[in-house]
Motif scaffolding. Structure first.
Motif: not given
Length: 465
Positions: A158-167, A169-187
């Motif tokens: 999860h930690a590696a994935t969270f770091a990847f998706v948050t990075d 999201l800097k390019r695609w801040p409104n991408d739903a799939a990346l946001l979903i991943n950020a929620v779950h891996t962030g938790i």
């Protein structure tokens, strides 16, 4: 392509979409008889046979499609999948690579190639290398980042994935799939505050969708705000009444709030029951049948690691073998049917969320086998598309009588982060030759076991027919 052939293929495709796979296969066969030179008809039949768990027959037809002049990347993908289902892993890898060579935009090929390399090697760098190369060639394709997030979660956590998706999201801040991943891996990485903000942003972008509501509920539960999550969980079930994950979330909220609905949903006495299998035709005893099934399944578990997007840890899985050419594997559904029928009769009719769907008839919605190594286990999870789910025990370690209930199936501990943390409430001791049936929305997992013996199971989901 002749219009009449297209009409036949379209009709078969509609049958397949409605879950009438047998009828669709029959129609695809008719198309081949009417149009014997059609590679497309061969391709479509191969795909349907693969979906029906008949990979050997599917391989024969997809190879005929190639001989008839077809060279589409989608056909190579069908070949890759049916080869993998048969354990022809080196050939499958080559077919996935050919698919990507012909069309780098087929995301399923990237995901499944990474998964195949991971399961056979256990090496995350090898698994990610082809995908990283494609991303290097196509850096502006956000969907490739979606696939990499899935691969990272399975291989690096999860930690590696969270770091990847948050990075990303800097390019695609409104991408739903990346946001979903950020929620779950962030938790799961302890980044609850960030997960809450991502869930809020997703909910603004896509208000009242299943994904946005689920993410918001899970983030609130991780933050200890079950009271705020309750109306959202109720809304989720109202909008998607048979989605098992939605029901699981509502049940979790109710448990945290001491809501009486939890006891109705988690009625262990009525809803969770073990049954003995029946020896299918062709075997003189259940023990003889299980011996043949055990041998057949052992040959089909060549992997070192678990697949992506799965509850396994320390084991491997093979999928959808109901149509296998091996007699023991093909007969498993016959061995299970009396137990399933008995459980459905036991449930009966009622107004609750389980019994209200009981028509007295059922159909298969997936069947698979799991091999757990010592210290392996299932993370707590649910089956989102089922109605009733199961665990069927083919081979078990000797340590089931250990004081910590090693290898038992447990129920009630959420597979999501909650504050406070909720323990499991109910456990069933497995026995070789039995199946435990339960509602698909119930959180369940496996208590890890030690020693040096494996644990082999089969499982299926069913839905009302």
């Amino acid at each position: 392509m002749a219009r009449s052939l297209q009409s036949v293929l379209d009709k078969a495709a509609r049958l397949k979409e409605r879950g009438k796979l047998t009828e669709a296969i029959t129609m695809y066969r008719q198309a081949i008889k009417q149009y014997p030179d059609s590679g497309v008809a061969e391709h479509n039949l191969a795909g349907a046979l693969g979906d029906g768990g008949r990979p050997a027959e599917a391989e024969r037809h997809i190879r005929r499609a190639f001989k008839k002049g077809l060279n589409a990347p989608e056909s190579w993908l069908v070949l890759a999948r049916v080869l993998m289902s048969q354990g022809k892993l080196a050939e499958s890898k080559q077919a996935f690579e050919k698919t990507i060579e012909l069309n780098p935009g087929i995301l399923g090929a990237h995901r499944e190639l990474a998964q195949l390399i991971w399961m056979t090697t256990g090496d995350s760098e090898q698994a990610l290398a082809p995908l990283n190369a494609t991303i290097g060639s196509f850096p502006d394709v956000a969907t490739l980042h979606h696939v990499k997030a899935q691969a990272l979660k399975a291989t690096k956590g999860h930690a590696a994935t969270f770091a990847f998706v948050t990075d990303s999201l800097k390019r695609w801040p409104n991408d739903a799939a990346l946001l979903i991943n950020a929620v779950h891996t962030g938790i799961h990485s302890g980044e609850t505050t960030a997960a809450l903000e991502f869930s809020k942003h997703l909910n603004k972008l896509q208000p009242d969708t299943m994904s946005s509501l689920e993410c918001r509920v899970t983030a609130l539960l991780a933050a200890g705000r079950a009271d705020e999550a309750l109306p959202l969980a109720e809304q989720l079930v109202a909008k998607f009444p048979i989605d098992q994950y939605a029901i699981a979330l509502l049940a979790t909220v109710c448990r945290l709030l001491d809501d009486e609905r939890y006891g109705q949903l988690y009625n262990y006495e009525d809803f969770v029951r073990p049954y003995e299998l029946t020896a299918p035709k062709g075997w003189s005893s259940l023990a003889d049948y299980l011996g043949d099934l055990r041998s057949a399944l052992a040959e089909r578990h060549p992997y070192k690691m678990h697949p992506f997007m799965n509850s396994l840890d320390g084991g491997s899985m093979i999928m959808d073998f109901a149509g296998s050419e091996n007699p023991a594997m093909r007969s498993l559904l016959h061995a299970l049917t009396p137990a399933i029928d008995a459980h459905i009769a036991h449930l009966g009719k009622g107004s609750d969320i389980v019994r209200s769907r009981n028509t007295g008839r059922w159909q298969l919605d997936g069947i698979w086998s799991v091999y757990l190594r010592p210290n392996g286990f299932h993370h707590d999870h649910i089956h989102p598309n089922g109605w009733l789910s199961s665990a069927c025990y083919i081979e078990l370690p000797d340590r089931l009588d250990a004081g910590e209930k090693e290898g038992w199936i447990k129920f009630g501990e959420p597979g999501i982060v909650t504050d406070p943390k909720l323990p499991y409430e109910h456990a069933v001791k497995p026995a070789v030759g039995t199946i435990v049936l339960f509602p698909s929305y119930m959180w369940h997992g496996t208590i890890p076991f030690g020693g040096d013996q494996r644990r082999m199971t089969c499982a299926l989901d069913i839905v009302p027919a």
